[in-house]
Structures are given as structure tokens and as C-alpha cells.
Design an enzyme around this catalytic site. Structure first.
Site, PDB file in Angstrom:
ATOM      1  N   ASP A  34       0.842  -1.196   0.000  1.00 35.58           N
ATOM      2  CA  ASP A  34       0.000   0.000   0.000  1.00 35.58           C
ATOM      3  C   ASP A  34       0.875   1.244   0.000  1.00 35.58           C
ATOM      4  O   ASP A  34       1.351   1.683   1.044  1.00 35.58           O
ATOM      5  CB  ASP A  34      -0.920  -0.014   1.234  1.00 35.58           C
ATOM      6  CG  ASP A  34      -1.813   1.223   1.307  1.00 35.58           C
ATOM      7  OD1 ASP A  34      -1.917   1.937   0.284  1.00 35.58           O
ATOM      8  OD2 ASP A  34      -2.414   1.449   2.382  1.00 35.58           O
ATOM      9  N   LYS A  36       1.685   7.953   0.366  1.00 37.73           N
ATOM     10  CA  LYS A  36       2.122   7.990   1.766  1.00 37.73           C
ATOM     11  C   LYS A  36       3.512   8.631   1.856  1.00 37.73           C
ATOM     12  O   LYS A  36       4.282   8.545   0.904  1.00 37.73           O
ATOM     13  CB  LYS A  36       2.219   6.561   2.313  1.00 37.73           C
ATOM     14  CG  LYS A  36       0.899   5.888   2.590  1.00 37.73           C
ATOM     15  CD  LYS A  36       1.126   4.492   3.166  1.00 37.73           C
ATOM     16  CE  LYS A  36      -0.186   3.768   3.410  1.00 37.73           C
ATOM     17  NZ  LYS A  36      -1.029   4.421   4.420  1.00 37.73           N
ATOM     18  N   ARG A  92     -10.951  -0.438   2.388  1.00 35.04           N
ATOM     19  CA  ARG A  92     -12.418  -0.512   2.448  1.00 35.04           C
ATOM     20  C   ARG A  92     -13.023  -0.710   1.060  1.00 35.04           C
ATOM     21  O   ARG A  92     -14.076  -1.303   0.926  1.00 35.04           O
ATOM     22  CB  ARG A  92     -12.956   0.751   3.156  1.00 35.04           C
ATOM     23  CG  ARG A  92     -12.664   2.032   2.445  1.00 35.04           C
ATOM     24  CD  ARG A  92     -12.814   3.252   3.363  1.00 35.04           C
ATOM     25  NE  ARG A  92     -11.678   3.396   4.286  1.00 35.04           N
ATOM     26  CZ  ARG A  92     -11.567   4.374   5.174  1.00 35.04           C
ATOM     27  NH1 ARG A  92     -12.506   5.299   5.267  1.00 35.04           N
ATOM     28  NH2 ARG A  92     -10.518   4.430   5.976  1.00 35.04           N
TER      29      ARG A  92
END
Ligand code: BES
Ligand code: MN
Ligand code: ZN
Length: 496
Positions: free
Chosen positions: A266, A273, A347
Site C-alpha cells: 500500500d 504515503k 475498504r
């Protein structure tokens, strides 16, 4: 390392482990060893600061009057505090004390007044703890220097009723196989473990009788899984969904379903990030790792349950094909989602995985696991995983199993006020909240929109998936948290 069991006999050579209770009180085996060495054990203990407190130990080399190489006295603390988990910790500590010392060891265990476990039960849990503590992920270390590799090969646990201990341990050892598989998957770097290779790992469960199906990108496109596919579209690695089925009960039993987030890396996507600590995101497939390890455990011990495991496998990358903040995707449920932050990707993956699982299997209940939010780490550190549920009994059963296995859960609230925070002006919902705070809760609210009336629980395991410090039964690295918890949940709720 092998763990074996034997009935009590007087050890003549090698390394021997005996227990000592608080206040220098020798266990039966320690006392008889002391007698045959004309007090060498008591003398050594007196000369040291070791008093038998739990977590303390004392090694006595070549005690006079025997041919033993060493006696390891392990502190047992107070008998009333000794439960199954405590013996596992002791097992882990015994392993740590011996691993670099000797190839073989004998552990002498005997029933003690005030302790609720019989000697064979103690033995099972000492064995479990030693094996859990022996886990290593060192396949990429090519240089064997010094004592890097443990020398211990076999621990024999002596107790009355060793046949029963062996039988019980053999079954529980299958669960540890599941835990180790999960730890391996979590520890693998993302250049090795990506959606396709992770699907390949899941396929290896076929040899245990687990039925495996792999859905590829074309199939998921046909099913309309636009939420999951949107996350995957920036990566050179194609996404997969793996369905695992273990049918251990009668046909008419509706299955229990486990769903895992499997983001093999991720980066955050276009909502990139920061670089510090980004390497941690190799374990963002932790939820899927637990589901795969759990299926291995259930099949390995032939659990009397119908269980389904579904994992959504994607890599979240920024690229010219990646989805952008503001994109609107359509999930398999038909609901549309405005993707305001591409780093809230878990999600999106689960939205389609949960909906698919519910529609296809009509499970009696559904539990998802995901390294979903940094906010859960802020709330609960690594001490508890977050628990969210639409069913009180399910929540209580999970909490109980967590307490029993020392993989603890803390339930957080849900409700309409939180649900409103993810309403979008442009689509049916947005993937992040428009207000500050409650980040783990609004993430759970998002998932709830994809479970219909199914009894459901969500475990946010972002804080517990990676063990930073190392514990006697959980070495540093992938923890495997969740496998034993859910195995226990299944055993208590479906097999009693
Ligand atoms: N995989 C992360 C959550 C995470 C954080 C896992 C730390 C393990 C350790 C997740 O996909 C994520 O990035 N969540 C965001 C959500 C935010 C953008 C609403 C977060 O928590 O910051
Ligand atoms: Mn993310
Ligand atoms: Zn993530």
C-alpha cells in the site's frame, strides 16, 4: 524443532528443565532432582537471586552428583496464576533459554496443588509455547555467522499421561501450522508476494482438502467489482480474489465466512504515503494472511464446521493508470463511491469482497479482518485489535475467544451519526469521512454498507499484525494475530 512427550523417568544426562514456584518452592520434579544431587539445586538457588518468580530462570551447569550437563530452573510464579496462556509463555521462555545451548532437552512437569491444570495439560501448552516461540523468518539470510541459527533440535516434555498430551498437542500443532503460514505470508516482501503469488500460496491448501477458486480480473470485471478494480488499476500486478472452502460439517449447515484485506503493498496510490515507514505496508495483506492461515488451521485439524475464506488481493500503486482522488467507482453492490483519498483503499477492496461473499454464500455470519486504519493504532496501540459489529452476541463471542487466547479485542461504537459522515454530495458515499476524528469507526461504517442484514464483525488489525518488540511466543515480525482467536471462536461456537 521437534516437540515430543514421554512419561516421567529419571533423566541421566543432557539438559533438564524443572519448575520452581515463587518463594524458592521446588516442584515435585525439582525436589526429586535436588535429592538425587544431594541438594545441588537448592544450594545453587540459595546462592543466586532467583526466587522462582515468573519470567525468571536460573541455569545450573553440571550439578554435582549427576552426569547432567545443565539444569534450567524456570520460575513458575504463583500456582493460582498458571493458566494455559501462562504455560505457553513459559514454553516460549524455555525455548529462548535453550535454543543456543543444547540440541536436546527434557522438560519435567508435574501437577501442582493450586494450579488448575493437570500435568498433561501443562505439557501441551508448554509445547505450544515452545513451538510458537521457535518461529523464524530467515530464508533471505545467506550468511550463517556465529550462533545465528538455533542448535536445539528436540524438546521432550515428560509428564504423567503423556499419551493424552501427545494427542492434544498434535491437534493444536495444526493450528500453529496455520499461524506459521500467516507469519510467513506477512513477512514476505512485496517483490515476492503480490496478488498472483499470494493466490498461489492460498492454492497450496488444496492438499489439505480445501476447495480453491481463483477469480481473475476478467471475472471480477464481469461481476462488476469496480471498487476493488479501481484500487488495482495503478499496478502492473493484476488483482485476484481467492475463495477457499472447508466443508467439515453437514451440507445443510450454512457456512461461516472470513473475509480478508489483501493489499500486498500500500503506497497510498496517488494520495501517496510519506516515505518514512512505508516499508511497513508490505504487511497490508495481513487480513488475507490470517484468513488463509485460519483455513489451513481449520482444515489441518479437520474442524467440524463449514467455513468459507475470501481474500481480495491487490497492490495499491501510483502510476499513469492509477485512480485519481475524486474518481467515482461503482461497486458490485451497485452503490457508487467517490474516492476522495486513494489511500483509503482497504475498504474499497473489502466492499466488493464482502458483498460477493454475502451474495454467493449467504453465510450465517461473516467476519472480516483488515489492517484498515492508522487510527486504530492511535486508539489501541498493539494491545488490542478493534472490533466492530452489528450483532451483540457475535461481538461478545469474539471478545471471549480473544480473552481466552490472549489475542484481545476492544469493541468500538457504530451508529447513524458516524454513518452520515461518509455521505457524498456526488455519489452514494465517499471513501473517507468529511469530519475529523473517529477514523476507524467511519471506516467500519463504510464496510457496514456492504453487508446487508448478515451478522457481521470487522476486526481492524492494523496495530497487532506486526510484532515490534518480540514476546516469548511471538518473535519480532508477523504476529499471526487472529488465527488462534478465530480458531477458538469456531471451536467454541460451532463444535461444542
Ligand atoms: N493500510 C493502511 C492502514 C495501516 C496503517 C495499516 C498503519 C497498518 C499500519 C490504510 O490503507 C490506510 O492507509 N488508511 C488511511 C486511511 C485514511 C486515508 C482515511 C490511514 O489510516 O491513514
Ligand atoms: Mn492505504
Ligand atoms: Zn491499506
Amino acid at each position: 524443532m521437534k516437540i515430543s512427550f514421554a512419561n516421567p523417568s529419571k533423566p541421566k544426562s543432557g539438559t533438564v528443565v524443572v519448575g520452581v514456584f515463587d518463594g524458592r518452592k521446588l516442584s515435585t520434579s525439582a525436589a526429586s532432582l535436588d535429592k538425587s544431587t544431594r541438594g545441588a539445586i537448592t544450594k545453587a538457588i540459595k546462592a543466586s537471586s532467583f526466587k522462582g518468580a515468573k519470567n525468571h530462570s536460573l541455569t545450573i551447569m553440571t550439578p554435582a552428583g549427576t552426569r547432567l550437563e545443565r539444569v534450567l530452573c524456570v520460575g513458575l510464579g504463583k500456582p493460582k496464576d498458571l493458566d494455559e496462556r501462562a504455560f505457553e509463555t513459559i514454553g516460549g521462555r524455555i525455548y529462548a533459554a535453550l535454543k543456543a545451548q543444547s540440541e536436546k532437552a527434557q522438560v519435567l512437569l508435574d501437577a501442582a496443588p493450586g494450579c488448575g491444570l493437570s500435568a498433561d495439560e501443562m505439557a501441551v501448552h508448554v509445547g505450544i509455547g515452545a513451538r510458537l516461540g521457535s518461529y523464524r523468518f530467515d530464508k533471505y539470510k545467506t550468511k550463517k555467522k556465529g550462533h545465528a541459527k538455533p542448535v536445539i533440535k528436540e524438546i521432550t516434555i515428560q509428564c504423567a499421561g503423556s499419551a493424552a498430551a501427545k494427542r492434544n498437542f498434535t491437534k493444536q500443532n495444526k493450528v500453529i501450522d496455520g499461524v506459521f503460514f500467516t507469519r510467513d505470508l506477512i513477512s514476505e516482501p512485496s517483490n515476492v508476494l503480490y496478488p498472483k503469488t499470494l493466490a498461489g500460496e492460498a492454492k497450496t491448501l488444496a492438499k489439505l482438502g480445501v476447495k480453491i477458486e481463483v477469480l481473475d480480473k476478467a471475472k471480477m470485471t464481469k461481476l462488476g467489482m469496480g471498487a476493488l478494480l479501481g484500487v488495482a488499476q495503478g499496478s502492473a500486478h493484476d488483482p485476484f480474489m481467492v475463495v477457499m472452502r472447508w466443508d467439515g460439517a453437514t451440507k445443510k449447515d450454512k457456512p461461516v465466512a472470513f473475509v480478508g484485506k489483501g493489499v500486498t503493498f500500500d503506497t497510498g496510490g496517488i494520495s501517496l504515503k510519506p516515505s518514512a515507514g512505508m516499508e511497513d505496508m508490505k504487511y497490508d495483506m495481513g487480513g488475507s494472511g490470517v484468513v488463509i492461515g485460519l483455513m489451513k488451521a481449520l482444515a489441518g485439524r479437520k474442524a467440524k464446521v463449514n467455513a468459507v475464506g475470501v481474500v481480495g488481493l491487490v497492490e495499491n500503486m501510483p502510476s499513469g493508470t492509477a485512480q485519481r482522488p475524486g474518481d467515482i467507482v461503482k461497486s458490485m453492490s451497485g452503490q457508487t463511491i467517490e474516492v476522495l483519498n486513494t489511500d483509503a483503499e482497504g475498504r474499497l477492496v473489502l466492499a466488493d469482497a464482502l458483498w460477493y461473499t454475502k451474495e454467493r454464500f449467504k453465510p450465517q455470519l461473516m467476519i472480516d479482518l483488515a489492517t484498515l486504519t492508522g487510527a486504530i493504532v492511535v486508539s489501541l496501540a498493539g494491545e488490542y485489535a478493534g472490533l466492530f459489529s452489528n450483532d451483540d452476541k457475535l461481538a461478545v463471542d469474539l471478545e471471549e475467544a480473544g480473552k481466552a487466547m490472549d489475542e484481545k479485542l476492544w469493541r468500538l461504537p457504530m451508529g447513524d451519526a458516524f454513518d452520515k459522515m461518509i455521505d457524498s454530495p456526488a455519489a452514494d458515499m465517499q471513501n473517507i469521512s468529511s469530519s475529523r476524528g473517529g477514523g476507524s469507526i467511519t471506516a467500519a461504517q463504510f464496510l457496514k454498507r456492504f453487508v446487508g442484514n448478515t451478522k457481521w464483525a470487522h476486526l481492524d488489525i492494523a496495530g497487532v499484525t506486526w510484532e515490534k518488540k518480540g514476546k516469548p511466543t511471538t518473535p519480532k515480525g508477523g504476529s499471526g494475530y487472529g488465527v488462534r482467536l478465530l480458531d477458538r471462536f469456531v471451536a467454541d461456537r460451532f463444535e461444542k
